[in-house]
Every structure is written in C-alpha cells, then in structure tokens.
Motif scaffolding. Structure first.
Motif, PDB file in Angstrom:
ATOM      1  N   VAL A   1       0.847  -1.195   0.000  1.00  0.00           N
ATOM      2  CA  VAL A   1       0.000   0.000   0.000  1.00  0.00           C
ATOM      3  C   VAL A   1       0.883   1.246   0.000  1.00  0.00           C
ATOM      4  O   VAL A   1       1.849   1.338   0.762  1.00  0.00           O
ATOM      5  CB  VAL A   1      -0.942   0.010   1.214  1.00  0.00           C
ATOM      6  N   ASP A   2       0.531   2.196  -0.846  1.00  0.00           N
ATOM      7  CA  ASP A   2       1.214   3.495  -0.893  1.00  0.00           C
ATOM      8  C   ASP A   2       0.548   4.403   0.142  1.00  0.00           C
ATOM      9  O   ASP A   2      -0.531   4.947  -0.090  1.00  0.00           O
ATOM     10  CB  ASP A   2       1.085   4.083  -2.302  1.00  0.00           C
ATOM     11  N   LEU A   3       1.193   4.522   1.304  1.00  0.00           N
ATOM     12  CA  LEU A   3       0.659   5.358   2.386  1.00  0.00           C
ATOM     13  C   LEU A   3       1.227   6.761   2.275  1.00  0.00           C
ATOM     14  O   LEU A   3       2.446   6.936   2.236  1.00  0.00           O
ATOM     15  CB  LEU A   3       1.027   4.766   3.747  1.00  0.00           C
ATOM     16  N   ARG A   4       0.347   7.753   2.270  1.00  0.00           N
ATOM     17  CA  ARG A   4       0.798   9.147   2.212  1.00  0.00           C
ATOM     18  C   ARG A   4       0.172   9.910   3.378  1.00  0.00           C
ATOM     19  O   ARG A   4      -1.056  10.096   3.427  1.00  0.00           O
ATOM     20  CB  ARG A   4       0.405   9.788   0.879  1.00  0.00           C
ATOM     21  N   PHE A   5       1.033  10.328   4.293  1.00  0.00           N
ATOM     22  CA  PHE A   5       0.581  11.003   5.503  1.00  0.00           C
ATOM     23  C   PHE A   5       0.840  12.501   5.412  1.00  0.00           C
ATOM     24  O   PHE A   5       1.673  12.961   4.640  1.00  0.00           O
ATOM     25  CB  PHE A   5       1.282  10.409   6.725  1.00  0.00           C
ATOM     26  N   GLY A   6       0.104  13.248   6.240  1.00  0.00           N
ATOM     27  CA  GLY A   6       0.265  14.699   6.270  1.00  0.00           C
ATOM     28  C   GLY A   6      -0.197  15.363   4.988  1.00  0.00           C
ATOM     29  O   GLY A   6       0.318  16.417   4.616  1.00  0.00           O
ATOM     30  N   VAL A   7      -1.171  14.760   4.302  1.00  0.00           N
ATOM     31  CA  VAL A   7      -1.664  15.311   3.042  1.00  0.00           C
ATOM     32  C   VAL A   7      -3.126  15.711   3.210  1.00  0.00           C
ATOM     33  O   VAL A   7      -3.854  15.193   4.049  1.00  0.00           O
ATOM     34  CB  VAL A   7      -1.526  14.304   1.883  1.00  0.00           C
ATOM     35  N   ARG A   8      -3.547  16.651   2.353  1.00  0.00           N
ATOM     36  CA  ARG A   8      -4.928  17.127   2.402  1.00  0.00           C
ATOM     37  C   ARG A   8      -5.530  17.062   1.010  1.00  0.00           C
ATOM     38  O   ARG A   8      -4.942  17.570   0.045  1.00  0.00           O
ATOM     39  CB  ARG A   8      -4.979  18.564   2.933  1.00  0.00           C
TER      40      ARG A   8
END
Length: 411
Positions: A203-210
């Motif tokens: 899984v491509d996890l992207r944190f701190g994004v809106r």
C-alpha cells in the motif's frame, strides 16, 4: 394491550434487533415494533469491511436473525420505513407516510452515517462510502474491475477496505491528514505497527496530506488532487473519514444531545421512557466516571440488553462493560479492550514480539492499565479486560514479561 403498553424501537440495526430479542427473553409479551429505514432485515456491519467485502462470508452470514425469527417472536418489523418525528408528550413516533405509532417505552438505535468529504467532485460516480450492505456490494463490484484505488482516511474503515482491495489485486493509495494511521486512537507507538503492516503489503501510504478535490471525466471520478497540486490517479475512490451519530430525531424532539444522544448508565435519555443504545448513544460509563460514545460492534451487541432491562424496570440494569473492538487486516488480527483518549496515558509498553506482530500492548497511566490490545495472540482478552477493570497498579517489568501468566496480575 394498548399502544401505551408497546415497546417501540427506531432503528432496525444490530442494536435494534438485539433489543427486540432481549425484550422477549426478559419476558416482555406486549406489542413490540421494530422500525428501520433500510429494506434489509437487521444485519451486522463488521463483515461489510472484512469477510463479506472479501467474499469470504456469504450474505446470509451477516444477518442477526433468520427471516422467520421476527414473526415467530411477534415482532412487528417495518422495514423501508422512516421515522420523521418523535412526540414525547403524545408518546408517539410519526412515520414518513403520516401514520403514527404509540409507545410506552421507546428505544433509539438510529446509529450513525458516514461523514461526507466537503470538497469539489465528492458527488462524482465511483466515489464510494461504506456503511450499509449495498455500499459493500458496490465496493466489491468496483474492486473486480479497478486497477487503482484511492482510500481517503486511514481509520479502521479505510485500512480494512485497503486490505480488501489488496486482496483483490488492486493497487491502493491511502491518503491521511495525520502523521500515521489511527494516530488519535492508538498513539504513535502502535499506529506505526499498522503503517508497517500496510506498507509491507504494497500500500502506498501518504501522511500529512490534504485532499482538495476529486477529479473526473464523464461524471465519474478518476483521481484525487492534493493541496500541493499532486494528482493521484484512481479507478475508484473510497472515503472513510469518520461517522456522525444520527441524532436529528432526538434533537428535534428536545432530547439532550451532545456528541450523540446523552444517556445515563441505564441508557435513559433526558426524557422519561426514551432510551438510546449503540453508535448514537453517548452513555455515562460507571467504570470511567464520564460519558463516552463508542462506535464499535460490541456496544451495538451488548448495550441493548441493558436498555431492554431498564425499559422493563429492572433496577440492576447498568451498562459498565469494558469498551471493546477488533479488526482483521491481512494476517493481523487484534482485539482491543479499554478506553484511552489522546493524552490520557503516560506510556505504552509491550509484551511479546512487536516486529513479528504477535504481542500485547498496554496503555498505562500511573502504572494502571487503561487499555490493552492483543495482536495475533488469542484467548487473553478476558484477562485484559479484567486488568482494565481492576485498575490496580502493576509492575511494568512483570506486565511485559511473557513468562508471567496474565492471571497472576489479577486480584
């Protein structure tokens, strides 16, 4: 019997069905009406993001009771019927067709609804939410044809649907505003376990994004735009950004509402003879000494028994079970017992093999266990709940030693 003898349940959910069952088991033989706006008879929701979503469980396995149970127990079940108003003075509920149903006791099990994403494009086709069985069916169909899925929100629903998508061979990107998945619920130490789990399954996890926009063509979503201008392509977009308790009926009727319908330890609302249970109930918990609203299956399963007893005048009817929930993702299964708010603990300590995902985590405050979670270690949750309930001080070295039986830590 007159309408004043009737017990009426608004919400044909797991909680509603279990309340009807409990009322009959407790000896209530009067008129019993179960009203729900869904056309399906009451079913359990956890399979919708787990076994049913992955085609491991058949449709018949999700239902609370077999079809004939309601007639056999003289439950007047009215499906596809919306309640539009509660009139406490008249002791009646009004239905969408204008009919009125009188009650002696009323139980609200109206549940909750998915929080909608307030961005342009959120109403495009192929933007899906998960709450009802038809939602799970739509997501399953999407997984069969999709190559790429974007999941917005790394809470329980987001992570479980991401795991189901990966099991179906779909590429998955998860977008989350926080720094880690489940950060508010589990804290940094345990949240990292779930981040590593999903990354390990591609899984491509992207944190701190809106997310600022869902984009598409021909009326259907084909991607997501982030605040930094990045576009993430998708054949399907699944939104899991939380739920909102369905309190509209209660609020309009004048019941006290505060992050759910506010009830006491007997699940009584601020109005006589009206009760609430399940997702919608913000209940006073004697063990914790405050009101909490728990959005998990165990409350919907167990609170109705207390509500039914209270509705029948049983003075020992108090809901004080330790909060509990569970998840299954890939090869990780876990159970959680207790309740800890952000900042409500001093430390998290572990017993077992965290890297190998076979461990127990403990959230401690003042050397007392406030919550515990067993991951791929089974038949220990009863002991963990007992540890939470006793709230006695523990020795951390002993607590974290796998050679020390958990039973030895109990009084």
């Amino acid at each position: 019997m007159s309408a004043n003898d009737a017990c009426v349940i608004v919400g044909a959910s797991l909680a509603g069905a279990k309340a009807a069952q409990a009322l009959r088991e407790e000896g209530f033989d009067g008129p019993l009406v179960l009203i729900g706006d869904e056309s399906e008879r009451p079913y359990e929701r956890p399979p919708l993001s787990k076994g049913y979503l992955m085609d491991k469980d058949g449709r018949e396995q999700i239902y609370v009771h077999r079809p004939r149970w309601y007639a056999e127990h003289n439950v007047d079940m009215r499906l596809g019927t919306a309640v539009t108003a509660i009139e406490p003075a008249a002791r009646e509920v009004t239905l969408a067709d204008g009919n009125r149903v009188g009650y002696g006791k009323l139980l609200l099990t109206t549940g909750s609804s998915p929080r909608r994403l307030p961005v342009p494009g959120a109403d495009l086709e192929r933007v899906l939410y998960l709450r009802r069985v038809e939602d799970s069916d739509r997501i399953k169909r999407a997984f069969r044809s999709a190559t790429r899925a974007v999941v917005i929100g790394a809470g329980w629903i987001g992570l479980e649907t991401a795991a189901a998508a990966r099991a179906a061979g779909v590429e998955v990107t998860v977008l989350e505003r926080a720094e880690l998945p489940l950060l508010r619920v589990l804290g940094r130490e345990v949240a990292q376990v779930f981040a590593d789990l999903h990354r390990g399954h591609g899984v491509d996890l992207r944190f701190g994004v809106r997310v600022t926009e869902i984009i598409g063509s021909g009326g259907a979503a084909d991607g997501v735009r982030l605040s930094d201008g990045t576009r993430v392509d998708a054949d399907v977009v699944i939104v899991g950004v939380g739920i909102t308790p369905n309190t509209g009926l209660a609020r309009e009727a004048g019941l006290e509402v505060d992050d759910g319908i506010r009830v006491d330890e007997r699940l009584r609302t601020s109005y006589p003879d009206i009760y609430a249970a399940g997702d919608v109930a913000n209940a006073f918990h004697p063990l914790l000494g405050k009101h909490i609203r728990v959005e998990h299956w165990a409350n919907a399963l167990h609170q109705p028994q207390t509500a039914a007893r209270a509705m029948l005048g049983r003075h020992d009817a108090v809901y004080d079970r330790v909060p509990y929930f569970f998840t299954d993702q890939y090869d990780l299964g876990m159970e959680y017992a207790g309740y800890v708010e952000p900042g409500g603990y001093d430390q998290v300590v572990f017993r077992g093999d965290v890297a190998g995902r076979a461990f127990i985590a403990f959230w401690l405050a003042g050397n007392r266990v406030r919550a515990a979670m067993n991951v791929n270690i089974w038949d220990v949750n009863d002991q963990l709940q007992a540890l939470v309930r006793t709230a006695r001080p523990v020795d951390v070295d002993t607590l974290t030693d796998p050679q020390v039986p958990l039973e030895s830590l109990l009084p």
